[in-house]
Design a protein around this motif. Structure first.
Motif, short mmCIF file in Angstrom:
data_model
loop_
_atom_site.label_atom_id
_atom_site.label_comp_id
_atom_site.label_asym_id
_atom_site.label_seq_id
_atom_site.Cartn_x
_atom_site.Cartn_y
_atom_site.Cartn_z
N SER A 1 0.83 -1.21 0.00
CA SER A 1 0.00 0.00 0.00
C SER A 1 0.86 1.26 0.00
O SER A 1 0.53 2.25 -0.66
N VAL A 2 1.96 1.22 0.75
CA VAL A 2 2.87 2.37 0.80
C VAL A 2 3.35 2.73 -0.61
O VAL A 2 3.39 3.91 -0.98
N VAL B 1 2.71 6.36 -2.27
CA VAL B 1 3.83 7.20 -2.71
C VAL B 1 3.63 7.61 -4.16
O VAL B 1 3.87 8.76 -4.54
N GLY B 2 3.17 6.66 -4.99
CA GLY B 2 2.91 6.98 -6.39
C GLY B 2 1.87 8.08 -6.54
O GLY B 2 2.03 8.99 -7.37
N ILE C 1 0.77 12.58 3.69
CA ILE C 1 0.39 12.29 5.08
C ILE C 1 0.00 10.82 5.22
O ILE C 1 0.39 10.15 6.19
N PHE C 2 -0.73 10.30 4.23
CA PHE C 2 -1.15 8.90 4.29
C PHE C 2 0.03 7.95 4.16
O PHE C 2 0.01 6.86 4.74
N VAL C 3 1.07 8.36 3.43
CA VAL C 3 2.28 7.55 3.35
C VAL C 3 2.90 7.40 4.73
O VAL C 3 3.29 6.30 5.15
N VAL C 4 2.99 8.52 5.47
CA VAL C 4 3.57 8.48 6.82
C VAL C 4 2.75 7.56 7.72
O VAL C 4 3.30 6.73 8.46
N GLY D 1 2.16 2.24 10.30
CA GLY D 1 1.35 1.03 10.37
C GLY D 1 2.16 -0.23 10.12
O GLY D 1 1.93 -1.26 10.76
N VAL D 2 3.11 -0.16 9.19
CA VAL D 2 3.99 -1.31 8.93
C VAL D 2 4.77 -1.67 10.19
O VAL D 2 4.87 -2.84 10.57
N ALA D 3 5.32 -0.64 10.84
CA ALA D 3 6.09 -0.88 12.06
C ALA D 3 5.21 -1.51 13.14
O ALA D 3 5.63 -2.44 13.84
N ALA D 4 3.98 -1.00 13.28
CA ALA D 4 3.07 -1.56 14.29
C ALA D 4 2.70 -3.00 13.97
O ALA D 4 2.63 -3.85 14.88
#
Length: 470
Positions: free
Chosen positions: A345-346, A350-351, A448-451, A456-459
């Motif tokens: 999703s990231v 980003v795209g 903002i959604f990328v951040v 979310g990946v880390a969590a």
């Protein structure tokens, strides 16, 4: 009947498991189909009842607010009084108030019926996954969850298309009738074929009415606050909602038989961070269609039908990938698979952060497919992680908490997009001169959604190296 009926019990046949999967999948389809289709009926409803746009917005909003307020209570009721039983009675309400909405003589009556309809939505959202988890053993649970998630995406995809056709040719009232009639299939199976199948847990105290009330007030204020940003009232409601949810946690810590066992978040790291990952994932992706519809229609001058054809590609990919991800969840680490979905999703988000005034349509479609594949790859494994990280007695409430996280994330996503648009473009109607600012606000929203998605990946990665599937 025993307090808990284990999935390995001989009395649960493969046929009954299949029926549980069917009613869960159809329930998931119906609630998302209704949610996405009703927006197409709003103009017709407004014409018939001669009502304002603000009042019309409550046809959808009251449905979502009531369902959000009922998620945790319904999940806990399912644990205590029987998941199949509560699901069946929830579907009775869903069907009854769908048909009642079709017969509403005024907008005021329609809003009341839509609020009551939201209770049925809460039951479908909170208990459908818990039913599948209860019925299927760990080695085949992922596939079943994947099919339910796929049915949810089918409902989201078909809602605007089929709902639009029904409204256009048969009228808005028939949309509610068709949805209610489809729900009768679930009632027939639930009451007729699954009478001997049930899962419930022993009660250690009375139902936590105080906790349910405090949660409902806090969560509704939170959702409503998100929807009203950046207005001052929206900020005030967010503050009240946060205070209300903090009070809810305090009440639960003292309850004899709490609606929510607070230790699930305090002690169970996997459960806590998997729910956080779900909140961030839906917070990062739910406003995507809204932003891209603005981009395609204003910046690229497509009409609504052409924009819809572009946007539906992501939904098709979601349906396909959800089933595949479910099967994979039975073979590989669900935690890592969910994290992979977030990572995909990231890439798509980003795209979108690099969209231009003349970006090729194939580029938009590819990014849509990436985000769609990522969301679908995340959903079923993440659900598997959440419900498998708790004891059997908490499966219903765990499913309800995940649904609440999902809904809160969706509202936050829309709030972020709306806030950025208000700051960049303003609150007036979008004019051709505003198109450059509109494009910059869309890019900023996606950044903002990328951040959010990276966090979310880390969590999602937090937890033991090897998950214990129960």
């Amino acid at each position: 009947m025993p307090a808990t009926k284990p999935t390995s019990e001989p009395g649960i046949s493969s046929w009954e498991r299949g029926l549980v999967l069917f009613i869960s999948a159809l329930g998931g389809f119906l609630v998302t189909f209704m949610t996405s289709a009703v927006n197409l009926a709003l103009p017709r409803i407004g014409e018939e009842f001669h009502t304002s746009a603000v009042t019309l917005s409550w046809v959808s909003l009251v449905y979502m607010l009531v369902s959000g307020a009922c998620l945790l209570p319904m999940g806990r009721l399912g644990d205590l009084y029987g998941r199949v039983r509560v699901f069946n009675y929830g579907m009775v309400g869903f069907c009854l108030f769908a048909v009642a909405s079709a017969l509403a003589p005024s907008i005021e009556v329609l809003l009341v019926f839509r609020a009551l309809h939201g209770v049925g939505l809460a039951v479908g959202s909170a208990i459908s996954m818990a039913l599948v988890v209860s019925a299927y053993p760990p080695e085949s649970r992922g596939r079943a969850l994947g099919l339910v998630v796929a049915s949810v995406y089918v409902g989201l995809s078909l809602g605007p298309v089929v709902g639009g056709l029904i409204v256009h040719y048969l009228g808005w009232r028939m949309l509610f009738v068709v949805t209610g009639v489809l729900g009768l299939f679930n009632l027939g199976i639930g009451f007729g074929k699954l009478r001997g199948v049930e899962w419930r847990e022993p009660k250690t105290g009375p139902f936590d009415v105080a906790g349910a009330a405090v949660y409902a007030v806090g969560f509704v204020c939170l959702l409503l606050g998100f929807s009203l940003l950046p207005e001052v009232l929206g900020v005030a409601l967010l503050v009240v909602g946060a205070i209300g949810l903090a009070a809810f946690l305090r009440v639960e810590a003292r309850a004899a038989d709490p609606l929510l066992n607070v230790s699930l978040f305090r002690v169970n790291r996997v459960f806590a961070f998997a729910n956080l990952a779900a909140f961030l994932q839906y917070g990062a992706t739910s406003a995507m269609v809204f932003l891209l519809s603005l981009y395609l229609q204003y910046n690229r001058s497509l009409d609504a039908q052409e924009a819809g054809l572009v946007l539906v590609t992501g939904n098709v990919v979601q349906v396909v990938c959800a089933s595949i991800a479910g099967r994979l969840a039975d073979r590989v680490s669900t935690r890592l698979l969910a994290s992979l979905g977030l990572g995909i999703s990231v890439l798509g988000l980003v795209g979108f952060a690099f969209l231009g005034a003349d970006t090729a349509y194939w580029y938009v479609v590819v990014m849509l497919c990436l985000v769609g594949a990522g969301v679908a790859t995340f959903a079923a494994p993440n659900t598997h992680v959440v419900v498998s990280s708790v004891e059997a007695s908490y499966v219903g409430i765990a499913s309800a908490i995940l649904a609440a996280m999902r809904q809160a994330g969706m509202n936050m996503s829309q709030a972020v997009a709306t806030l950025v648009l208000a700051l960049e473009v303003g609150r007036t109607a979008i004019q051709p001169a505003d198109h450059p600012q509109l494009l910059s606000s869309i890019r900023l929203s996606f950044l903002i959604f990328v951040v959010l998605s990276v966090v979310g990946v880390a969590a999602s990665l937090v937890g033991p190296r090897r998950m214990l599937r129960t």
